[in-house]
Scaffold this motif. Structure first.
Motif, PDB file in Angstrom:
ATOM      1  N   VAL A 302       0.839  -1.189   0.000  1.00 16.78           N
ATOM      2  CA  VAL A 302       0.000   0.000   0.000  1.00 16.78           C
ATOM      3  C   VAL A 302       0.880   1.247   0.000  1.00 16.78           C
ATOM      4  O   VAL A 302       1.877   1.315   0.740  1.00 16.78           O
ATOM      5  N   CYS A 303       0.509   2.230  -0.799  1.00 20.75           N
ATOM      6  CA  CYS A 303       1.216   3.500  -0.782  1.00 20.75           C
ATOM      7  C   CYS A 303       0.838   4.265   0.494  1.00 20.75           C
ATOM      8  O   CYS A 303      -0.341   4.544   0.738  1.00 20.75           O
ATOM      9  N   VAL A 304       1.831   4.569   1.294  1.00 26.02           N
ATOM     10  CA  VAL A 304       1.617   5.250   2.580  1.00 26.02           C
ATOM     11  C   VAL A 304       1.521   6.759   2.398  1.00 26.02           C
ATOM     12  O   VAL A 304       0.687   7.426   3.017  1.00 26.02           O
ATOM     13  N   ALA A 305       2.387   7.310   1.541  1.00 26.16           N
ATOM     14  CA  ALA A 305       2.416   8.764   1.342  1.00 26.16           C
ATOM     15  C   ALA A 305       3.106   9.073   0.021  1.00 26.16           C
ATOM     16  O   ALA A 305       3.944   8.300  -0.462  1.00 26.16           O
ATOM     17  N   VAL A 306       2.732  10.204  -0.552  1.00 28.57           N
ATOM     18  CA  VAL A 306       3.401  10.711  -1.750  1.00 28.57           C
ATOM     19  C   VAL A 306       3.776  12.159  -1.484  1.00 28.57           C
ATOM     20  O   VAL A 306       3.063  12.882  -0.783  1.00 28.57           O
ATOM     21  N   GLY A 307       4.916  12.570  -2.008  1.00 34.00           N
ATOM     22  CA  GLY A 307       5.338  13.939  -1.751  1.00 34.00           C
ATOM     23  C   GLY A 307       6.512  14.322  -2.611  1.00 34.00           C
ATOM     24  O   GLY A 307       6.850  13.648  -3.589  1.00 34.00           O
ATOM     25  N   GLY A 308       7.115  15.409  -2.230  1.00 37.91           N
ATOM     26  CA  GLY A 308       8.262  15.874  -2.986  1.00 37.91           C
ATOM     27  C   GLY A 308       8.850  17.103  -2.332  1.00 37.91           C
ATOM     28  O   GLY A 308       8.315  17.638  -1.359  1.00 37.91           O
ATOM     29  N   GLN A 309       9.971  17.512  -2.880  1.00 37.08           N
ATOM     30  CA  GLN A 309      10.596  18.711  -2.356  1.00 37.08           C
ATOM     31  C   GLN A 309      11.347  19.445  -3.445  1.00 37.08           C
ATOM     32  O   GLN A 309      11.718  18.872  -4.470  1.00 37.08           O
ATOM     33  N   MET A 310      11.533  20.735  -3.198  1.00 31.86           N
ATOM     34  CA  MET A 310      12.431  21.556  -3.991  1.00 31.86           C
ATOM     35  C   MET A 310      13.544  21.984  -3.054  1.00 31.86           C
ATOM     36  O   MET A 310      13.298  22.418  -1.926  1.00 31.86           O
ATOM     37  N   GLY A 311      14.777  21.784  -3.510  1.00 28.49           N
ATOM     38  CA  GLY A 311      15.909  22.128  -2.664  1.00 28.49           C
ATOM     39  C   GLY A 311      17.034  22.732  -3.465  1.00 28.49           C
ATOM     40  O   GLY A 311      16.939  22.894  -4.687  1.00 28.49           O
ATOM     41  N   LEU A 312      18.091  23.061  -2.768  1.00 25.25           N
ATOM     42  CA  LEU A 312      19.251  23.693  -3.389  1.00 25.25           C
ATOM     43  C   LEU A 312      20.468  22.784  -3.271  1.00 25.25           C
ATOM     44  O   LEU A 312      20.546  21.927  -2.380  1.00 25.25           O
ATOM     45  N   ILE A 313      21.422  22.978  -4.161  1.00 24.84           N
ATOM     46  CA  ILE A 313      22.710  22.289  -4.111  1.00 24.84           C
ATOM     47  C   ILE A 313      23.766  23.365  -3.935  1.00 24.84           C
ATOM     48  O   ILE A 313      24.006  24.164  -4.838  1.00 24.84           O
ATOM     49  N   VAL A 314      24.372  23.397  -2.758  1.00 28.16           N
ATOM     50  CA  VAL A 314      25.317  24.465  -2.426  1.00 28.16           C
ATOM     51  C   VAL A 314      26.570  23.845  -1.807  1.00 28.16           C
ATOM     52  O   VAL A 314      26.553  22.703  -1.324  1.00 28.16           O
ATOM     53  N   PRO A 315      27.690  24.570  -1.775  1.00 24.64           N
ATOM     54  CA  PRO A 315      28.904  24.044  -1.155  1.00 24.64           C
ATOM     55  C   PRO A 315      28.688  23.697   0.319  1.00 24.64           C
ATOM     56  O   PRO A 315      27.992  24.403   1.046  1.00 24.64           O
ATOM     57  N   ALA A 316      29.291  22.601   0.747  1.00 22.69           N
ATOM     58  CA  ALA A 316      29.151  22.153   2.132  1.00 22.69           C
ATOM     59  C   ALA A 316      29.675  23.180   3.126  1.00 22.69           C
ATOM     60  O   ALA A 316      29.270  23.192   4.293  1.00 22.69           O
ATOM     61  N   THR A 317      30.562  24.047   2.681  1.00 18.69           N
ATOM     62  CA  THR A 317      31.116  25.066   3.582  1.00 18.69           C
ATOM     63  C   THR A 317      30.034  26.020   4.093  1.00 18.69           C
ATOM     64  O   THR A 317      30.178  26.594   5.173  1.00 18.69           O
ATOM     65  N   LEU A 318      28.944  26.174   3.334  1.00 17.10           N
ATOM     66  CA  LEU A 318      27.855  27.046   3.788  1.00 17.10           C
ATOM     67  C   LEU A 318      27.176  26.458   5.017  1.00 17.10           C
ATOM     68  O   LEU A 318      26.692  27.192   5.881  1.00 17.10           O
ATOM     69  N   ASN A 319      27.109  25.145   5.079  1.00 13.75           N
ATOM     70  CA  ASN A 319      26.545  24.492   6.260  1.00 13.75           C
ATOM     71  C   ASN A 319      27.469  24.678   7.449  1.00 13.75           C
ATOM     72  O   ASN A 319      27.040  25.026   8.552  1.00 13.75           O
ATOM     73  N   ALA A 320      28.778  24.468   7.214  1.00 13.97           N
ATOM     74  CA  ALA A 320      29.748  24.533   8.317  1.00 13.97           C
ATOM     75  C   ALA A 320      29.787  25.908   8.968  1.00 13.97           C
ATOM     76  O   ALA A 320      30.158  26.039  10.133  1.00 13.97           O
ATOM     77  N   ARG A 321      29.382  26.944   8.237  1.00  9.98           N
ATOM     78  CA  ARG A 321      29.378  28.294   8.806  1.00  9.98           C
ATOM     79  C   ARG A 321      28.395  28.433   9.960  1.00  9.98           C
ATOM     80  O   ARG A 321      28.468  29.384  10.743  1.00  9.98           O
ATOM     81  N   HIS A 322      27.451  27.488  10.038  1.00  9.55           N
ATOM     82  CA  HIS A 322      26.453  27.563  11.102  1.00  9.55           C
ATOM     83  C   HIS A 322      26.943  26.928  12.393  1.00  9.55           C
ATOM     84  O   HIS A 322      26.194  26.901  13.381  1.00  9.55           O
ATOM     85  N   ARG A 323      28.164  26.386  12.399  1.00  5.24           N
ATOM     86  CA  ARG A 323      28.706  25.836  13.641  1.00  5.24           C
ATOM     87  C   ARG A 323      28.835  26.961  14.676  1.00  5.24           C
ATOM     88  O   ARG A 323      29.359  28.022  14.393  1.00  5.24           O
ATOM     89  N   SER A 324      28.352  26.695  15.837  1.00  2.06           N
ATOM     90  CA  SER A 324      28.433  27.701  16.895  1.00  2.06           C
ATOM     91  C   SER A 324      28.253  27.040  18.240  1.00  2.06           C
ATOM     92  O   SER A 324      27.735  25.919  18.336  1.00  2.06           O
ATOM     93  N   THR A 325      28.618  27.717  19.260  1.00  2.00           N
ATOM     94  CA  THR A 325      28.374  27.235  20.624  1.00  2.00           C
ATOM     95  C   THR A 325      26.994  27.702  21.052  1.00  2.00           C
ATOM     96  O   THR A 325      26.440  28.670  20.491  1.00  2.00           O
ATOM     97  N   PRO A 326      26.370  27.011  22.003  1.00  2.00           N
ATOM     98  CA  PRO A 326      25.058  27.448  22.481  1.00  2.00           C
ATOM     99  C   PRO A 326      25.073  28.917  22.908  1.00  2.00           C
ATOM    100  O   PRO A 326      26.063  29.437  23.424  1.00  2.00           O
ATOM    101  N   ALA A 327      23.969  29.579  22.662  1.00  2.00           N
ATOM    102  CA  ALA A 327      23.875  31.003  22.989  1.00  2.00           C
ATOM    103  C   ALA A 327      24.048  31.241  24.478  1.00  2.00           C
ATOM    104  O   ALA A 327      23.637  30.445  25.320  1.00  2.00           O
ATOM    105  N   LYS A 328      24.655  32.378  24.807  1.00  2.00           N
ATOM    106  CA  LYS A 328      24.822  32.745  26.215  1.00  2.00           C
ATOM    107  C   LYS A 328      23.488  33.185  26.792  1.00  2.00           C
ATOM    108  O   LYS A 328      22.679  33.821  26.111  1.00  2.00           O
ATOM    109  N   PRO A 329      23.210  32.847  28.037  1.00  2.00           N
ATOM    110  CA  PRO A 329      21.941  33.282  28.635  1.00  2.00           C
ATOM    111  C   PRO A 329      21.868  34.804  28.719  1.00  2.00           C
ATOM    112  O   PRO A 329      22.880  35.485  28.899  1.00  2.00           O
ATOM    113  N   LYS A 330      20.638  35.295  28.547  1.00  2.00           N
ATOM    114  CA  LYS A 330      20.445  36.748  28.636  1.00  2.00           C
ATOM    115  C   LYS A 330      20.608  37.210  30.082  1.00  2.00           C
ATOM    116  O   LYS A 330      20.243  36.509  31.033  1.00  2.00           O
ATOM    117  N   LEU A 331      21.155  38.417  30.246  1.00  2.00           N
ATOM    118  CA  LEU A 331      21.358  38.997  31.591  1.00  2.00           C
ATOM    119  C   LEU A 331      20.116  39.730  32.039  1.00  2.00           C
ATOM    120  O   LEU A 331      19.376  40.263  31.236  1.00  2.00           O
TER     121      LEU A 331
END
Length: 331
Positions: A302-331
């Motif tokens: 039985v077919c459970v679900a049908v779908g699709g997506q539109m996405g981008l193909i970009v250099p992996a370095t763009l993902n790595a730029r999001h590396r960060s430490t958890p945000a500091k708590p607000k004072l």
């Protein structure tokens, strides 16, 4: 670093004066692509909150979702909230409920989605005649093939899934096609196929160039990131799948944690790609040697679900730029 069944859980906070329901969510660093939470995982959070919000209503079953990924979701955000607002009823109000769902991180809108809920148990209408219904497009029987884990350096969650690839699917008249069985690696019964997990199963498909790379080594190790922009999914059956003896009257067993995945990836242009996906029931788990194989098994799936997506193909370095430490708590 929880299994998906725990990591996807959201918590109700309040209902505001305008009817908006607010839930909180936690970003698990294991359910990421390098440094960014995986699109299928964040979609699971959206679905989990929305399904909770529809409990004890006349429309409890998710029918359709379109999810727009506006900005990369972050592991470092102090607060992740999901806001659910029912849209004004229209002419279809008696059959469906329309929800607008937004995911915010630190008051910044990251994801917006439109969802349709209904009641699958009350649906009535025509079906295709038996002779015109499609067979399961994954042609290899899951009980006869070897399972393996795919270890991708960018997929921090790859160890949670096991696969069996249908190599015949890629040889499809020049199209870029992918067919496989995939299931949760956890065999304890803790992980289950539920409606809010299907976005994961849709989104973990191979990229077009990975499929091509199986035959052309020049494409096998492209250092690229494939972020989703839009994912849509229509749910064809109610999950979890009913099993024989559950009161459904069914005599066809389905594997409880295994799905057939079939997708077409033939349209890639200027770094933008389209992925069209079908998810199917499985007659048994991968490498289940006790399963009886007969020539008509594909017709019974039985077919459970049908779908699709539109996405981008970009250099992996763009993902790595999001590396960060958890945000500091607000004072």
């Amino acid at each position: 670093m929880a299994p998906l069944g725990k990591a996807k859980q959201t918590t109700f906070v309040e209902t505001r004066d305008d009817g908006t329901k607010v839930y909180t969510a936690t970003m698990d660093p294991e359910w990421t692509i390098t440094a960014v939470p995986f699109g299928g995982f964040t979609m699971a959070l959206v679905l989990n909150a929305a399904i909770q919000s529809q409990q004890n209503t006349s429309h409890e079953d998710i029918i359709y979702i379109t999810c727009f990924f506006l900005k990369a979701v972050s592991l470092a955000a102090e607060c992740t909230e999901i806001h659910i607002k029912p849209m004004r009823p229209g002419k279809i109000a008696s059959r469906f409920t329309h929800l607008r769902v937004d995911l915010f991180q630190d008051d910044t809108l990251k994801i917006t989605a439109n969802l349709i809920f209904g009641s699958m148990s009350l649906e009535a209408g025509p079906n295709l005649p038996i002779g015109h219904r499609p067979k399961c497009p994954v042609k290899i029987h899951p009980g006869t093939v070897m399972r393996f884990s795919r270890k991708y350096k960018m997929q921090n969650f790859s160890k949670h899934f096991e696969w069996a690839i249908d190599k015949s699917a890629s040889k499809n008249h020049g199209e870029v096609v992918f067919g496989a069985w995939t299931e949760f690696a956890d065999k304890s019964g803790e992980e289950k196929l539920e409606a809010d997990t299907l976005g994961m199963f849709l989104d973990i498909s191979n990229s077009p160039f990975f499929v091509i790379g199986a035959e052309d080594p020049d494409y096998a190790n492209m250092d690229m990131w494939w972020p989703s922009v839009v994912i849509s999914l229509e749910f064809k059956v109610k999950l979890p799948l009913e099993q024989p003896g559950s009161g459904s009257g069914s005599t066809v067993p389905f594997a409880p944690t295994t799905l057939g995945h079939f997708s077409r990836k033939s349209h890639v242009r200027n770094g933008r790609y389209t992925d069209l996906v079908e998810l199917w029931t499985a007659p048994c788990s991968i490498r289940d040697e006790k399963c009886v194989v007969d020539e008509d098994w594909r017709e019974r799936m039985v077919c459970v679900a049908v779908g699709g997506q539109m996405g981008l193909i970009v250099p992996a370095t763009l993902n790595a730029r999001h590396r960060s430490t958890p945000a500091k708590p607000k004072l």
